[in-house]
Design a protein around this motif. Sequence first.
Motif, PDB file in Angstrom:
ATOM      1  N   LYS A  59      77.068  18.855  33.942  1.00 31.11           N
ATOM      2  CA  LYS A  59      76.454  17.528  34.017  1.00 31.11           C
ATOM      3  C   LYS A  59      74.949  17.660  34.269  1.00 31.11           C
ATOM      4  O   LYS A  59      74.141  16.977  33.646  1.00 31.11           O
ATOM      5  N   ARG A  60      74.576  18.546  35.171  1.00 32.65           N
ATOM      6  CA  ARG A  60      73.156  18.774  35.477  1.00 32.65           C
ATOM      7  C   ARG A  60      72.453  19.358  34.246  1.00 32.65           C
ATOM      8  O   ARG A  60      71.315  18.962  33.942  1.00 32.65           O
ATOM      9  N   ALA A  61      73.113  20.268  33.548  1.00 34.18           N
ATOM     10  CA  ALA A  61      72.509  20.853  32.345  1.00 34.18           C
ATOM     11  C   ALA A  61      72.320  19.777  31.274  1.00 34.18           C
ATOM     12  O   ALA A  61      71.279  19.735  30.591  1.00 34.18           O
ATOM     13  N   ASP A  62      73.324  18.898  31.121  1.00 37.99           N
ATOM     14  CA  ASP A  62      73.185  17.793  30.160  1.00 37.99           C
ATOM     15  C   ASP A  62      72.044  16.856  30.563  1.00 37.99           C
ATOM     16  O   ASP A  62      71.271  16.401  29.717  1.00 37.99           O
ATOM     17  N   GLN A  63      71.954  16.584  31.857  1.00 39.47           N
ATOM     18  CA  GLN A  63      70.880  15.715  32.344  1.00 39.47           C
ATOM     19  C   GLN A  63      69.518  16.358  32.088  1.00 39.47           C
ATOM     20  O   GLN A  63      68.585  15.690  31.629  1.00 39.47           O
ATOM     21  N   ILE A  64      69.414  17.647  32.368  1.00 33.78           N
ATOM     22  CA  ILE A  64      68.156  18.361  32.126  1.00 33.78           C
ATOM     23  C   ILE A  64      67.837  18.367  30.633  1.00 33.78           C
ATOM     24  O   ILE A  64      66.694  18.145  30.220  1.00 33.78           O
ATOM     25  N   ARG A  65      68.875  18.598  29.813  1.00 34.00           N
ATOM     26  CA  ARG A  65      68.685  18.609  28.363  1.00 34.00           C
ATOM     27  C   ARG A  65      68.204  17.244  27.874  1.00 34.00           C
ATOM     28  O   ARG A  65      67.286  17.141  27.059  1.00 34.00           O
ATOM     29  N   SER A  66      68.822  16.172  28.412  1.00 39.20           N
ATOM     30  CA  SER A  66      68.397  14.826  27.999  1.00 39.20           C
ATOM     31  C   SER A  66      66.967  14.547  28.475  1.00 39.20           C
ATOM     32  O   SER A  66      66.173  13.932  27.754  1.00 39.20           O
ATOM     33  N   GLU A  67      66.627  15.001  29.680  1.00 37.44           N
ATOM     34  CA  GLU A  67      65.258  14.818  30.158  1.00 37.44           C
ATOM     35  C   GLU A  67      64.267  15.596  29.300  1.00 37.44           C
ATOM     36  O   GLU A  67      63.173  15.116  29.007  1.00 37.44           O
ATOM     37  N   LEU A  68      64.669  16.818  28.900  1.00 36.08           N
ATOM     38  CA  LEU A  68      63.801  17.605  28.018  1.00 36.08           C
ATOM     39  C   LEU A  68      63.638  16.921  26.663  1.00 36.08           C
ATOM     40  O   LEU A  68      62.532  16.885  26.107  1.00 36.08           O
ATOM     41  N   ASP A  69      64.749  16.384  26.127  1.00 36.32           N
ATOM     42  CA  ASP A  69      64.660  15.668  24.842  1.00 36.32           C
ATOM     43  C   ASP A  69      63.763  14.439  24.966  1.00 36.32           C
ATOM     44  O   ASP A  69      62.948  14.160  24.081  1.00 36.32           O
ATOM     45  N   GLU A  70      63.918  13.716  26.079  1.00 31.36           N
ATOM     46  CA  GLU A  70      63.081  12.538  26.302  1.00 31.36           C
ATOM     47  C   GLU A  70      61.612  12.938  26.437  1.00 31.36           C
ATOM     48  O   GLU A  70      60.728  12.295  25.877  1.00 31.36           O
ATOM     49  N   ALA A  71      61.373  14.032  27.186  1.00 34.89           N
ATOM     50  CA  ALA A  71      59.999  14.515  27.339  1.00 34.89           C
ATOM     51  C   ALA A  71      59.432  14.949  25.993  1.00 34.89           C
ATOM     52  O   ALA A  71      58.255  14.691  25.694  1.00 34.89           O
ATOM     53  N   LYS A  72      60.270  15.579  25.184  1.00 36.88           N
ATOM     54  CA  LYS A  72      59.814  16.013  23.856  1.00 36.88           C
ATOM     55  C   LYS A  72      59.477  14.803  22.991  1.00 36.88           C
ATOM     56  O   LYS A  72      58.450  14.782  22.306  1.00 36.88           O
TER      57      LYS A  72
END
Length: 185
Positions: A59-72
């Motif tokens: 869940k944390r990895a998905d959240q980090i991935r979504s935050e990275l995608d949003e940041a990108k």
Amino acid sequence: MRYAALIAALIAATPAAAATGPFLSLGNTDFIVLLGFLLFIAVLIYFGVPGMLMGMLDKRADQIRSELDEAKSLREEAQALLASYERKQKEVQAQADRIVETARKEASDSAAQAKLDLEASIQRRLAAAEDQIASAEASAVKEVKDRAVAVAIAAAREVIAGQVKAADANKMIDDSIDTVEQKLH
């Protein structure tokens, strides 16, 4: 019952009891620590803690991935916005340069036109001044002539008055009246 044996083993595993003996006995501290560790791992597995930990990590990895995608995506949007502003800034700069160039050209044209207008105004004023001078000169010449005629008439009157007798003067007046009557009719 099995649990009771484990609990009894744990109670018996005091530091004083664990100080001596063979490895597979409750008197050996290393064996007691190993049993406690295995029991702890078994309790964690029984309650599904590794699955919960893996789920939380996923869940944390998905959240980090979504935050990275949003940041990108935000970065890409910011770059697009920056490119847009840079393009607009270049367009505005080009427009400002055109405006300045047009203003310079218009100022130059206006200065040239003003120079031509000034020269024409000077020429008109010079012509007007020359006309006034000529008029004043003609007026002065006429005045001098009129004055000369008046002086000549006065002088002639005095000369004639001194030389003409009264009978001759009356005859001259009559002749003049007849001449005027003929010219008027």
